[in-house]
Design an enzyme around this catalytic site. Structure first.
Site, PDB file in Angstrom:
ATOM      1  N   ASP A  33      -4.792  -9.403   2.790  1.00 42.25           N
ATOM      2  CA  ASP A  33      -5.133 -10.797   2.477  1.00 42.25           C
ATOM      3  C   ASP A  33      -3.897 -11.425   1.825  1.00 42.25           C
ATOM      4  O   ASP A  33      -2.785 -10.965   2.089  1.00 42.25           O
ATOM      5  CB  ASP A  33      -6.422 -10.877   1.626  1.00 42.25           C
ATOM      6  CG  ASP A  33      -6.324 -10.123   0.308  1.00 42.25           C
ATOM      7  OD1 ASP A  33      -5.192  -9.834  -0.135  1.00 42.25           O
ATOM      8  OD2 ASP A  33      -7.379  -9.833  -0.293  1.00 42.25           O
TER       9      ASP A  33
ATOM     10  N   SER B   1      -7.317  -4.324  -8.688  1.00 40.64           N
ATOM     11  CA  SER B   1      -7.808  -4.338  -7.311  1.00 40.64           C
ATOM     12  C   SER B   1      -6.947  -3.515  -6.357  1.00 40.64           C
ATOM     13  O   SER B   1      -7.402  -3.187  -5.260  1.00 40.64           O
ATOM     14  CB  SER B   1      -7.907  -5.775  -6.800  1.00 40.64           C
ATOM     15  OG  SER B   1      -6.650  -6.422  -6.915  1.00 40.64           O
TER      16      SER B   1
ATOM     17  N   HIS C 123      -3.134  -8.623  -1.390  1.00 39.30           N
ATOM     18  CA  HIS C 123      -3.289  -7.168  -1.354  1.00 39.30           C
ATOM     19  C   HIS C 123      -2.614  -6.532  -0.142  1.00 39.30           C
ATOM     20  O   HIS C 123      -2.726  -7.046   0.972  1.00 39.30           O
ATOM     21  CB  HIS C 123      -4.782  -6.803  -1.345  1.00 39.30           C
ATOM     22  CG  HIS C 123      -5.493  -7.280  -2.564  1.00 39.30           C
ATOM     23  ND1 HIS C 123      -6.388  -8.322  -2.539  1.00 39.30           N
ATOM     24  CD2 HIS C 123      -5.412  -6.876  -3.849  1.00 39.30           C
ATOM     25  CE1 HIS C 123      -6.843  -8.529  -3.769  1.00 39.30           C
ATOM     26  NE2 HIS C 123      -6.270  -7.673  -4.586  1.00 39.30           N
TER      27      HIS C 123
END
Ligand SMILES: *[C@@H]1O[C@H](CO)[C@@H](O)[C@H](O)[C@H]1NC(C)=O
Ligand SMILES: *[C@@H]1O[C@H](CO)[C@@H](O)[C@H](O)[C@H]1NC(C)=O
Ligand SMILES: *[C@@H]1O[C@H](CO)[C@@H](O)[C@H](O)[C@H]1NC(C)=O
Length: 362
Positions: free
Chosen positions: A327, A38, A330
């Site tokens: 978040d 991600s 990340h």
């Protein structure tokens, strides 16, 4: 002692590349291929059955026209790198039509949120493209699509040898595997040292596979200090410092990775392996946040504790450039910008060469 710096055409071009992502001359590398999780996924997970998705507001709030599946507010590391190389953002492989796959020669992105070096990593939250699956998709690219754009095999190999290959993966093998004993058996099967060894051996094989398909210029990330993420701090109920137990786990992997990359660089003819010192650089930023223009280690968005991701449609913090994290796991676009800029032009983030030097290597 004044020194003058004549602005040659080359450096002028580099400035243009750097600030505007374009220049009259050609790009610094013919293509950028991206493998990972991600941290660099540009939208592959939009097409998978998984809860690891970021194609909703407020993700992409600083990426007009909005959410794309990138797990941050704006650009990822891979996006900044593409810009600096003078290339378009590498599109998510799963989002391309057959025609688009045949036409795309500036690179593709195979990265997938929740994916790891090991196939089972992240499987508890849905499907993902594990590293070996990403390599199968790259193989498909090299065998089925790229040959349509090159007259000879040799031209294709030349192109691949000058392209940049980013591999940014491994934190999920801890966050979404080893540290989740309720869902995965790895922590019963392996000691921390053994598990790090398993990961290093596996990623070594993967890098050799990418090399065997024609890649020569690699940028391989080590794992960030996951124990400093807001997600792990909240699990341990601490508000300062880091969960050093978790950092020690990934440090075992990072030590093995450095040694392995040096070995590969000497054993694979014509290859160059640059290591992205993501751990040390991130740790430095976290310890000295004010020095880097940050004021907060807390997430910018309002986070669902069970996923560590932003709640949908909740307004995030106003000043997103002052948060290290977007978040609970990340990095923000601003963190990605700082690391990408250092890796491209600096001397400590990416070693032993920065990316500009990597592009110039014959
Ligand atoms: C998606 O995954 C969920 C949970 O694993 C499963 O129940 C569902 O059947 C899957 N949907 C599809 C279309 O495969
Ligand atoms: C953290 O706090 C919560 C709620 O106060 C509690 O249930 C949990 O056990 C605590 N976790 C640790 C690791 O202390
Ligand atoms: C948080 O995420 C979990 C897992 O996806 C979900 O079941 C739950 O409803 C979410 N909580 C809220 C308050 O949205």
């Amino acid at each position: 002692m004044a020194k003058t710096f004549p602005i040659s055409l080359l450096s002028f071009c580099l400035l243009l590349h750097f600030f505007f992502g374009k220049c009259l001359s050609s790009p610094l590398a013919p293509a950028l291929y991206v493998f990972g999780d991600s941290l660099v996924d540009s939208g592959n997970n939009d097409f998978l059955n998984t809860s690891a998705k970021a194609n909703y507001n407020p993700y992409g709030i600083d990426f007009p026209p909005g959410p794309t599946g990138r797990f941050t507010n704006g650009k990822t590391f891979a996006d900044f790198l593409a810009k600096y190389l003078g290339l378009p953002f590498a599109p998510p492989f799963l989002g391309l039509s057959e025609d688009q796959k045949s036409e795309t020669i500036t690179g593709m992105n195979y990265a997938s949120g929740s994916a790891g070096i090991l196939r089972e990593t992240g499987s508890a939250i849905g499907t993902n493209l594990a590293l070996e699956i990403q390599i199968e998709l790259f193989q498909e690219t090299v065998k089925n699509y790229l040959p349509k754009k090159f007259k000879t095999k040799n031209e294709l190999l030349q192109y691949l040898s000058k392209s940049i290959f980013v591999v940014d993966i491994g934190s999920n093998d801890y966050l979404n595997n080893y540290l989740q004993p309720a869902h995965y058996t790895s922590s019963q099967l392996y000691s921390p040292v053994q598990f790090a060894g398993v990961l290093v051996k596996k990623i070594k094989e993967s890098l050799q596979d990418i090399y065997n398909l024609g890649a020569r210029k690699f940028l391989v990330f080590n794992i960030a200090p996951i124990g400093c993420t807001p997600a792990l701090l909240s699990v341990e109920n601490i508000t300062s410092g880091c969960v050093e137990d978790a950092n020690q786990l990934v440090s075992l992997y990072n030590e093995g990775l450095t040694e392995m990359l040096q070995d590969l660089g000497t054993s694979l003819q014509g290859s160059t392996f640059v290591q992205a010192e993501f751990y040390a650089s991130s740790y430095d930023v976290i310890q000295n946040l004010y020095k880097y223009g940050f004021t907060s280690r807390s997430p910018c968005c309002s986070v669902n504790a069970s996923t560590a991701q932003c709640y949908p449609d909740v307004q995030p913090c106003q000043d997103r450039t002052t948060h290290i994290y977007w978040d609970a796991v990340h990095p923000s676009q601003q963190s990605n910008f700082l690391f990408a800029t250092g890796c491209f032009l600096g001397s400590s983030q990416c070693t032993p060469l920065n990316i500009l030097q990597l592009t110039q290597k014959q």
